[in-house]
Structures are given as structure tokens and as C-alpha cells.
Write a protein that holds these residues in place. Structure first.
Motif, short mmCIF file in Angstrom:
data_model
loop_
_atom_site.label_atom_id
_atom_site.label_comp_id
_atom_site.label_asym_id
_atom_site.label_seq_id
_atom_site.Cartn_x
_atom_site.Cartn_y
_atom_site.Cartn_z
N UNK A 44 0.83 -1.20 0.00
CA UNK A 44 0.00 0.00 0.00
C UNK A 44 0.87 1.25 0.00
N UNK A 45 1.93 1.28 0.78
CA UNK A 45 2.83 2.42 0.82
C UNK A 45 3.53 2.62 -0.52
N UNK A 46 3.95 1.52 -1.14
CA UNK A 46 4.57 1.62 -2.47
C UNK A 46 3.59 2.19 -3.48
N UNK A 47 2.35 1.78 -3.37
CA UNK A 47 1.32 2.28 -4.29
C UNK A 47 1.15 3.78 -4.12
N UNK A 48 1.08 4.25 -2.88
CA UNK A 48 0.91 5.68 -2.64
C UNK A 48 2.12 6.48 -3.11
N UNK A 49 3.31 5.93 -2.93
CA UNK A 49 4.52 6.61 -3.41
C UNK A 49 4.49 6.71 -4.93
N UNK A 50 4.05 5.64 -5.59
CA UNK A 50 3.94 5.65 -7.05
C UNK A 50 2.92 6.70 -7.49
N UNK A 51 1.79 6.77 -6.80
CA UNK A 51 0.77 7.76 -7.14
C UNK A 51 1.29 9.18 -6.94
N UNK A 52 2.05 9.42 -5.89
CA UNK A 52 2.64 10.74 -5.66
C UNK A 52 3.63 11.10 -6.77
N UNK A 53 4.43 10.13 -7.19
CA UNK A 53 5.37 10.38 -8.28
C UNK A 53 4.63 10.72 -9.57
N UNK A 54 3.54 9.99 -9.84
CA UNK A 54 2.73 10.27 -11.03
C UNK A 54 2.15 11.67 -10.96
N UNK A 55 1.66 12.06 -9.79
CA UNK A 55 1.09 13.39 -9.62
C UNK A 55 2.14 14.48 -9.83
N UNK A 56 3.35 14.26 -9.30
CA UNK A 56 4.42 15.22 -9.50
C UNK A 56 4.78 15.35 -10.97
N UNK A 57 4.80 14.22 -11.68
CA UNK A 57 5.10 14.24 -13.10
C UNK A 57 4.03 15.01 -13.87
N UNK A 58 2.76 14.77 -13.53
CA UNK A 58 1.67 15.47 -14.19
C UNK A 58 1.73 16.97 -13.91
N UNK A 59 2.02 17.34 -12.68
CA UNK A 59 2.13 18.77 -12.35
C UNK A 59 3.26 19.42 -13.14
N UNK A 60 4.39 18.73 -13.23
CA UNK A 60 5.53 19.26 -13.98
C UNK A 60 5.16 19.43 -15.45
#
Length: 140
Positions: A44-60
Motif C-alpha cells: 500500500x505504501x509503495x502504491x501511494x509513493x507511485x501515485x505521488x510520483x505520477x502526480x508530481x510528473x503530471x504537475x511538472x
């Protein structure tokens, strides 16, 4: 969830083995639940970290796109100024202004004066660039 399905399959397999051998019935029950909780939390923690990375990429990506849009808008404003028209004018107005300015600043009109001819060439290039931009944008 895939982890829950895998957990259920594993539990069913283990339960089948335990039922065949009653000595092991209570041996693994508590340890298995604790291990599953630990692994589930890690996943679950890995999933949330992956989602955060995806969000950062989208924001960038969005920031880069908005930066490009801003640059394009400022370039478009320069083109409007070069053609001496108001922002949002139709293509017919832009074409009329273009023809008027080319007649006014055509380099051949300043053949005897090299400094003025050079300046007229620069202005004519800007006018042509602006007109070509609007021709592509508004005619299609």
C-alpha cells in the motif's frame, strides 16, 4: 484487489494442508495474519509513493505546457503589434494592415539610403513572419 485474492488463495491452500494434519492447526494462524498485514502495508505504501510520483510528473508537465502557452501568447501579442492591429481582429483586417505596412516599409523604397533600407528589411521580415503566423492560424 489482487493482494486480497492472492491472500485468499494462499490461505485456502494452507487451510487444506492444516486440515489434513491437525497438529498444525493453531501453529500458523497468528503469524500468517501478522505477516500479511506487514506485506499489505508495504504494498500500500509503495502504491501511494507511485501515485505521488505520477502526480508530481503530471504537475511538472502541466507547468511546462502552461509555460509554452504563455510564450506562445506573448509571441502572438508581438505579432499583433507588428501588424498594428488589435488583438482578436479577423483575418481580413490583418491582411489589410499587412498590405498597407508592406507598401510603407518595403526595402526597395529606400534603395538610396543603406541604413534605412536595412531597417526596412528588418521591419518587413517581422511583418511577414507575423502575417504568416496568422495566415496559418486563422485560415485553417
Amino acid at each position: 484487489m489482487l493482494v486480497d485474492r492472492f491472500k485468499n488463495i494462499l490461505k485456502a491452500t494452507i487451510n487444506d494442508q492444516i486440515e489434513k494434519n491437525p497438529v498444525f492447526q493453531n501453529l500458523f494462524e497468528n503469524d500468517l495474519n501478522e505477516d500479511w498485514k506487514k506485506y499489505y502495508e508495504e504494498i500500500k505504501n509503495d502504491k501511494y509513493q507511485y501515485q505521488e510520483q505520477q502526480q508530481q510528473y503530471q504537475n511538472h508537465s502541466q507547468q511546462q505546457y502552461s509555460s509554452q502557452q504563455t510564450q506562445q501568447k506573448s509571441k502572438e501579442d508581438e505579432y499583433y503589434n507588428a501588424l498594428e492591429v488589435k488583438k482578436g481582429d479577423d483575418f481580413a483586417t490583418i491582411k489589410k494592415s499587412y498590405r498597407k505596412l508592406v507598401k510603407l516599409y518595403h526595402p526597395d523604397l529606400y534603395a538610396g539610403e543603406p541604413a534605412k533600407q536595412e531597417m526596412a528589411q528588418k521591419v518587413t521580415l517581422q511583418i511577414n513572419e507575423a502575417y504568416n503566423y496568422f495566415e496559418k492560424k486563422l485560415k485553417n
